[in-house]
Design an enzyme around this catalytic site. Structure first.
Site, mmCIF file in Angstrom:
data_model
loop_
_atom_site.group_PDB
_atom_site.id
_atom_site.type_symbol
_atom_site.label_atom_id
_atom_site.label_comp_id
_atom_site.label_asym_id
_atom_site.label_seq_id
_atom_site.Cartn_x
_atom_site.Cartn_y
_atom_site.Cartn_z
ATOM 1 N N GLU B 771 1.055 -31.816 -65.546
ATOM 2 C CA GLU B 771 0.954 -30.625 -65.652
ATOM 3 C C GLU B 771 1.772 -30.138 -66.746
ATOM 4 O OE1 GLU B 771 -1.572 -28.459 -64.748
ATOM 5 O OE2 GLU B 771 -2.699 -29.946 -63.573
ATOM 6 N N ASP B 772 2.046 -30.632 -67.821
ATOM 7 C CA ASP B 772 2.928 -30.120 -68.715
ATOM 8 C C ASP B 772 4.309 -30.339 -68.747
ATOM 9 O OD1 ASP B 772 0.871 -29.509 -70.577
ATOM 10 O OD2 ASP B 772 0.430 -27.432 -70.243
ATOM 11 N N ALA B 773 4.678 -31.008 -67.600
ATOM 12 C CA ALA B 773 6.113 -30.935 -67.368
ATOM 13 C C ALA B 773 6.592 -31.993 -68.364
ATOM 14 C CB ALA B 773 6.419 -31.275 -65.736
ATOM 15 N N ARG B 955 -5.687 -29.046 -75.754
ATOM 16 C CA ARG B 955 -5.133 -27.935 -76.482
ATOM 17 C C ARG B 955 -5.315 -28.025 -78.202
ATOM 18 N NH1 ARG B 955 -1.198 -28.184 -72.899
ATOM 19 N NH2 ARG B 955 -1.642 -27.450 -70.787
#
Lengths: 374, 1160
Positions: B771-773, B955
């Protein structure tokens, strides 16, 4: 792959792996899409069905293990470690980075800092300056230790930029070693102590460090005299004392004795077919300048053939296997048990000493395991 | 700038070779690279916030004089011979009158000492004193007194405007004044805070707009705005009849009646004026019939009809009515922008005719409808215009007040002192009015019924880019709540004027816009010369035309700023001549000429607030800018204005762009091409200009980055360490991006960067990166990556009180029980810079007098016992060690001593801190790992952070991948690579092929993927890893400021429930939905515990008899019901205190809640 009847296959000699398995066992195949067979087969009975013993044997290791030093300078070295498992090579690398102690500035007592650089930042910068001192001569400072000559090195920095003068760059050579310890008096102690005795300072050195035999010849200093610490404008001043203690890279990167230490596996460039004529020329040109792995050999009557001249220089840019069909000619591989190890020391200890220290630490750890087990 | 140098050298060497070859010199610029040099030149001439500065300069130089000239005479009502005349007005240098001495102000001093950066407004006046006491006789006139340089108020000065002391100063002079040379200016300093007047977007004034109302009726509306009045005229087609809607009329009015009232009595003329075609007649017929049915045939009848419709004010006095009010309305309010001279209503009738025709065209053909969202129909209101509105209002009220006081003095029967008009000029009105409006942002101009809120904002000083972005922000005309898509959508006409990327997310999406890099906003220009020029060029005057000729097919209408000038038979030629004159500099450079073939009109515009941008003029597709021009530019013998003056470049506004064919590049130009773009990346604004390769990204990603770039920490300004802002975030080691763009260099982001080049490995690692960490390298953090400084301001004031006593700051106690808390204090009672400040430490040892009201004999020498301590303590988060960075002392507006402390805290990144790349890819730090655990490459490179590859597919930020490649090539070859938007053809962005070649040349794989060893096992990874440097920003959202938990803690007084919010150390609420979950789960005891035990349990005494609450008498040790007056039948129970409160509140409202107890 073409179908081949099973009885047409060549006999596999007992006690020896078939060539493709041997290749997989000993080489990493660097294909154009992804490396394959990167793992090491550890299980001793992995090839038992083929009558091959895969267990690790000390004697075998002793016979096969080799270290070849390629290059040693004051600060860095490159050596080959042959016949060792990746796990062990990696253990040395990890120990070098994180578990070898050095001395680094940990505590900074700032008496005056009117420069634009903030106290914390200044302290952080000072901490990262490598100190040229053998950390083995010092003890760790535990929590309730007082700083004394065996666990602390004190430096002082006092610079001011005169008004009307040009701006000043404070370089690391302005840090002056104080063998007698801190010069800043402890405020609380100052009131009570009488004038005859030495005023109590932030350190309690029993003797001057430069009177110790190990430092009298070889005074403690910084590795590089030209590291910029701060810049001062006219009228600005920095006065501080920096206390260096012994620590490990695990705690903070400033205690890491190496800028970095790493290895790479020995590249192996194999020409699967003869590459001749123009194709050879093309192959040679494909490989970028700094690597220049291939050479051209004259095979007589104007014919040319590519040969692998400098496989060690291969950086695995995979240019030679880029393009349709080139992977049929060239295979890039890495030898799994041949490590080209590089150590870049920050200057506290020469790299070769660092490595032996690392070996010692690993030895210690192993011994600890053994004692725990027995 | 490696590239620029090369270009220069290349062009120079070429120049030598073919110096004599004139043919070569005359050849057009081959590639667009050369033209790029115009941009820095443009920005050098105009600055980044030129629109604000130009607008303010125009106000200060021209508009203010106009306003004063328009209201130059004030005359006493009591004695008309007593007057005051303003001769001249100008604004002086920013200064402060301190004890009689005019002291020059510098902006930075104003910031630091909380004063307004303002300059006196000087006027030259001439006034009559009148004679003593008695009314003057007209015969014996006393000579008027002339007074020069009278101050009537103080005008806040926009920084870097022509009045500012920073105007025209070079870098060294600016830094001597404590100013950052890269600061764009364009804002005001009001009481020490920097205020920006936001650019306001509006529908254009004085133009006919055809659109539909809510019911779908087609209407033509004109918002008229003149110096005197503002009105809105709407002509609407309703049920096939045409009506006029005007605020001054109580109800709708048939348009035919209006026309008749204005003297156009003949229906035939009306029809002729609208158009002789049958369809127009058919549309007009119902209206004509209605008019006849109302019995209105003559002007007189029409006026009488209208008279009845005039809105009467509530306190209307019929006796005062002189009649003819309708005519006055028609003359002054109805389409106020067409002036009625000597009661000649004909221009107005013709204007209505044009409106009607346009409306009917729209009815017949929906395409003729105007688009409200079209940028050409919009005007941007800038600080100058807004200030002039405000100043005019304040000036007029001041004058009125002067008259009032003059009249009051004159009306007094006996006057002893000599009457001096100039003494009555009070300057506080204007000064305070301007200051108040600018600091609150509420524009209240009563004359125009203007009440606008939030026009000014405190300049965002979070990051340098945020500041710039704030200056280019355009605030919308609509309220944000409107759920409409039209105004939010990207308009094609925004091209090159407004940034397509930079808009906020959420409710203001698409409504708040930002200017593009090269946009200029015009200021008003004198109409007179243009009008006479038009007539000289063969425009036939309207007065000479019959109604029918208005729509004659063989000629075009000429409109200037919404005013009908007349007709021209050869519009194209006329337009060409006008443009030629403009290029020759005979006409203002921002005058636009636009031929609208569809409406058969030529629109000339010289009004302010139009957006326009410079373009290279091309003749038959050949650029006018030749190589030698650019060489001269490079040699410094030519500047941007020379290009303008020589007609090589011109400004086009949105409307005129419709008459132009603009080629993006020279190579694409055809013979029809009239203009060539200077640089395609200038369609983006400042914020979007930071993104490398934005044209490879999915568009919302660029929008996200525009919002995030403003939150990135970095360098704010060169004077950041001298500023005393309430909150400053700084990065300890900011870097300039390895992959830059031209915009970055132009705006100075390379000097005031907000981020660091981190080596990123795109791989999944440790599971703490979902999750984009991002996973960070501890050693990198040790070495200073992402380290930031947070500075907060604390302030204290040494107050003075009514009885002349004042606070005092005293020496700290060095021993005693408070000594520990006063450790950081110096002997002067203030915290010393460099001291570590902990929570509950006293930072100022202040005492205030106990008695501040009653008279004290010697206020200065008050005894110690009359003081009580009012120390101020630091309330920071526990465990955080902050340092006193700076202490500044100054005298504020009220002549009190003020002390400001900057508290500094250096933070290293921790788990949960937010980071983002420049591609709208934000993520928090998921975990921090040791360097030895991190993977390393064959060259020993260890990444600083690891990013999960799942961030890419959804993205689609391809630009980020190219940035990685480009930066990697950049570090290996030792030069900055470029990634300007749309820059590949012109060489402002490196192509991936070229980047890959560089990579290969340095022994990397062409695709940027490296052979990586695991740091944990020591074995190679089974994939090549995409690794290289990416510019990462640290965002201001940090865990340390957000984390919050509490066990027991403070409660609200009234409900006895836990407080809310982190700042009050509040509890964590079990909300309605959480409660629902617990109910569904059946955990009733948990609900009971959460909602009652842990919240506000309260023991009450309930009377079983009456059901009301009683009380417990501690003396008698019994419970008593106060209603039944007995202690019997009282039970004790627990309920939430809030519930008890509710019962009592209900009781106070005469509602009796009774409790019926089943048990007990």
């Amino acid at each position: 792959m073409a179908k081949v009847p099973i009885w047409d296959l060549p006999d596999v000699p007992k006690g020896e792996l078939p060539p493709h398995l041997e290749l997989q066992r000993t080489r990493v195949l660097c294909n154009s899409d992804a490396p394959t067979h990167t793992e090491n087969i550890q299980y001793s009975g992995a090839y038992a069905s083929m009558g091959v013993d895969n267990s690790v044997r000390l004697g075998q290791f002793q016979n096969n293990f080799k270290v070849e030093v390629i290059r040693v300078t004051e600060d860095d070295m490159e050596f080959d470690m042959i016949g060792i498992d990746a796990a062990l090579a990696n253990a040395f690398r990890r120990i070098l980075i994180a578990e070898l102690p050095t001395m680094a500035i940990e505590k900074v007592l700032i008496a005056n800092n009117t420069s634009v650089i903030q106290d914390e930042v200044l302290a952080h910068r000072l901490g990262l300056i490598p100190i040229k001192v053998d950390p083995r001569l010092f003890d760790y400072m535990s929590e309730n230790d007082v700083p004394h000559e065996k666990n602390t090195i004190v430096f002082k920095l006092h610079v001011r930029c005169e008004r009307g003068g040009p701006r000043l760059t404070v370089k690391s050579d302005e840090l002056i070693w104080l063998p007698n310890g801190s010069e800043f008096p402890l405020e609380a102690a100052n009131l009570t102590s009488n004038s005859t005795s030495k005023p109590k300072t932030y350190t309690s050195f029993r003797c001057s460090q430069d009177s110790l035999p190990e430092f009298s010849e070889n005074p403690i200093g910084l590795k590089y005299p030209d590291i910029t610490i701060a810049k001062l404008g006219p009228g600005q001043e920095i006065e501080l004392e920096a206390h260096a203690v012994k620590g490990m890279g695990k705690t903070h990167a400033k205690w890491s004795p190496v800028a970095t230490a790493w290895y790479r596996m020995l590249p192996e460039v194999v020409l699967l077919q003869d590459v001749e004529g123009e194709k050879a020329e093309e192959l040679k040109n494909k490989c970028p300048k700094p690597c220049n792995v291939f050479d051209i050999e004259d095979v007589g009557n104007g014919n040319k053939r590519a040969v692998v001249a400098r496989p060690r220089a291969c950086t695995l840019c995979r240019e030679c296997i880029r393009g349709e069909g080139w992977d049929k000619y060239v295979a890039l591989r890495r030898v799994k048990d041949h490590f080209i190890f590089t150590i870049e020391s920050t200057g506290a200890l020469p790299p070769e000493v660092l490595f032996t220290e690392a070996v010692k630490i690993l030895e210690e750890k192993c011994e600890r395991v053994i004692t725990e087990l027995s | 700038m490696g590239l620029k140098q090369e270009d220069y050298l290349a062009s120079a060497s070429k120049q030598q070779k073919v110096d004599a070859d004139m043919e070569f010199l005359a050849a057009p610029v081959k590639s667009a690279v050369d033209k790029f040099q115009l941009l820095p030149e443009f920005l050098k001439v105009r600055g980044l916030v030129k629109q604000h500065l130009d607008s303010f300069n125009y106000f200060v130089r021209t508009e203010i004089k106009k306003i004063v000239r328009a209201n130059d005479l004030i005359r006493s009502k009591v004695d008309p011979s007593i007057y005051l005349r303003y001769k001249d007005v100008w604004i002086g240098e920013p200064s402060l009158l301190e004890s009689g001495i005019n002291e020059k102000l510098s902006p930075h001093r104003c910031r630091l000492s909380d004063i307004t950066y303002a300059a006196p407004i000087y006027v030259n006046i001439e006034y009559s004193n009148g004679s003593h006491g008695q009314k003057t006789f007209p015969v014996e006139k006393t000579l008027p007194v002339v007074k020069n340089k009278v101050v009537i108020g103080r005008m806040p000065i926009m920084l870097r405007s022509c009045c500012c002391i920073l105007h025209g100063k070079d870098e060294a002079e600016l830094s001597r004044l404590g100013e950052c040379p890269l600061d764009p200016g364009g804002y005001f300093i009001i009481k020490g805070t920097e205020k920006v007047i936001l650019i306001q977007e509006q529908l254009s004034k004085n133009r006919i707009i055809i659109d539909t109302d809510k019911k779908g009726c087609i209407q033509a509306s004109v918002t008229s705005s003149t110096e005197a009045t503002k009105s809105k005229t709407v002509i609407k087609m309703e049920k096939e009849k045409i009506y006029l809607y005007l605020n001054q009329f109580a109800s709708k009015v048939p348009i035919m009646v209006v026309l008749k009232a204005m003297g156009m009595e003949s229906d035939q003329e009306v029809v002729q004026m609208v158009g002789r075609e049958s369809q127009y007649g058919a549309l007009l017929l119902p209206s004509i019939e209605e008019c006849a049915s109302n019995g209105v045939y003559t002007q007189q009848q029409a006026l009488e009809f209208l008279e009845k419709k005039v809105k009467r004010s509530p306190y209307y006095n019929p006796s005062l009515d002189q009649g003819g009010k309708a005519l006055v309305i028609l003359r002054d309010v109805f389409i106020a922008n067409t002036l009625v001279i000597q009661n000649n209503f004909r221009p107005k009738c013709l204007y209505v005719g044009v409106m009607l025709t346009r409306m009917m065209e729209a009815i017949l053909n929906k395409d003729a409808m105007d688009d409200k969202d079209y940028v050409g129909n919009k005007r941007l209101e800038l600080s100058g215009q807004l200030l002039s509105l405000l100043f005019e209002d304040l000036f007029k009220t001041t004058n009125e007040e002067v008259i009032k006081s003059v009249d009051a003095t004159l009306a007094k029967p006996s006057r002893s002192s000599r009457f001096d008009f100039s003494q009555l000029l009070v300057k506080d009105n204007i000064t305070h009015g301007l200051e108040r409006t600018l600091s609150t942002g509420n524009w209240d101009v009563k004359r125009f019924r203007m009440h606008r809120k939030g026009m000014t904002q405190v300049l965002a000083r979070l990051s340098f880019i945020g500041t710039l972005g704030h200056m280019t922000k355009i605030s919308p005309q609509f309220e944000k709540s409107r759920k409409v898509s039209g105004p939010r959508a990207l308009q094609p006409s925004q091209w090159g004027m407004l940034c397509p990327c930079d808009t906020p997310e959420g409710e203001a999406c698409g409504l708040v816009k930002n200017l593009a890099l090269m946009t200029h906003v015009t200021t008003d220009e004198e109409q007179g010369p243009i009008i006479s020029l038009c007539y000289c060029l063969g425009v036939e005057d309207l007065a000479l035309l019959s109604a029918e000729e208005l729509h004659a097919k063989d000629s075009f209408l000429i409109m200037l700023n919404g005013l009908i000038l007349g007709k021209h038979r050869r519009p194209q030629r006329f337009a060409n001549v006008m443009r030629k004159l403009r290029r020759a500099g005979k006409l203002g450079e921002f005058v636009s000429v636009f031929v609208n073939e569809k409406q058969r009109c030529v629109y000339i515009a010289s009004d302010g607030g139009r957006v326009c941008r410079p373009l290279v003029i091309a003749d038959k597709g050949v650029s006018r800018i030749k190589k030698h021009h650019m060489k001269e530019l490079l040699d410094g013998v030519r500047n941007f204005d020379d290009f303008l003056r020589e007609g090589l470049i011109e400004y086009l506004d949105v409307n005129e762009e419709n008459n132009a064919l603009i080629a993006l590049y020279e190579g694409e130009a055809t013979t029809e091409t009239t203009h060539i773009e200077i640089e395609p990346f200038t369609i983006l604004g400042v914020c979007a200009g930071l993104i490398p390769f934005p044209h490879h990204n999915q568009s919302p990603r660029n929008t996200y980055q525009c919002a995030m770039g403003k939150q990135a920490m970095g360098n704010i300004a060169y004077n950041q360490l001298c500023r005393m802002d309430t909150l400053i975030y700084l990065l300890v080691y900011p870097q300039r991006p390895l992959l830059t763009t031209r915009t970055i260099e132009l705006v100075g982001y390379d000097k005031l960067g907000a981020g660091q080049n981190a080596t990123v490995a795109v791989m999944s690692f440790s599971g703490y990166d979902i999750e984009d960490a991002i996973v960070m390298n501890k050693s990198s953090l040790d070495r200073g990556f992402g380290r930031c400084i947070v500075m907060k301001k604390l302030s204290a004031e040494n107050q003075k009180y009514e009885n002349n006593t004042s606070d005092r700051i005293i020496r700290p106690q060095r021993d005693g029980h408070d000594a520990e808390r006063m450790q950081i204090l110096d002997d002067d009672g203030l915290a010393a810079p460099g001291e570590i400040i902990r929570p509950n430490d006293i930072y100022i040892n202040k005492q205030s007098p106990i008695d501040t009201r009653s008279k004290v004999s010697s206020p200065a020498g008050l005894e110690d016992k009359y003081y009580k301590p009012s120390r101020q303590t630091y309330k920071g988060p526990e465990g955080e060690t902050a340092v006193v960075d700076r202490v500044s002392l100054f005298t504020n507006r009220n002549k009190n001593l003020c002390i400001k402390f900057m508290i500094r805290h250096t933070r290293r990144p921790e788990v949960g801190d937010k980071f983002s790349s420049r591609h709208g890819q934000k993520g928090v730090c998921g975990t921090i790992l040791q360097q030895e655990d991190f993977p390393f490459s064959e060259r020993g490179i260890c990444p600083d952070l690891i990013m999960n590859p799942h961030g890419f597919p959804s993205r689609m930020t391809v630009g980020k991948m190219i940035e990685l490649l480009g930066s990697k090539a950049g570090v290996s070859s030792g030069k900055f690579h470029y990634g300007s938007a749309f820059g590949e053809p012109s060489g402002h962005a490196d192509r991936v092929e070229a980047i890959s070649e560089t990579l290969v040349k340095h022994g990397f794989s062409y695709n940027g993927k490296d052979f990586i060893y695991s740091g944990i096992t020591g074995l190679p990874l089974q994939a090549y890893i995409f690794m290289g440097p990416i510019y990462y920003q640290k965002l201001k959202h940090m865990v340390l400021d957000k984390m919050h938990a509490r066990g027991s803690g403070p409660r609200v007084m009234i409900t006895r429930q836990p407080t809310e919010g982190r700042s009050r150390n509040g509890g964590l609420r079990v909300g309605e939905m959480e409660r629902d979950c617990l109910i569904a789960y059946g955990t009733s005891m948990l609900i009971y515990e959460r909602l009652m035990i842990s919240s506000d349990p309260f023991e009450v005494q309930v009377c079983r008899n009456c059901g009301l609450l009683g009380y417990y008498n501690h003396k008698l040790k019994t419970s008593i019901c106060s209603t039944c007056k007995t202690g019997e039948n009282v039970s004790t129970m627990k309920l939430p205190y809030a519930c008890k409160l509710l019962f009592q509140e209900l009781q106070s409202m005469n509602i009796v809640p009774r409790l019926k107890l089943t048990e007990a």
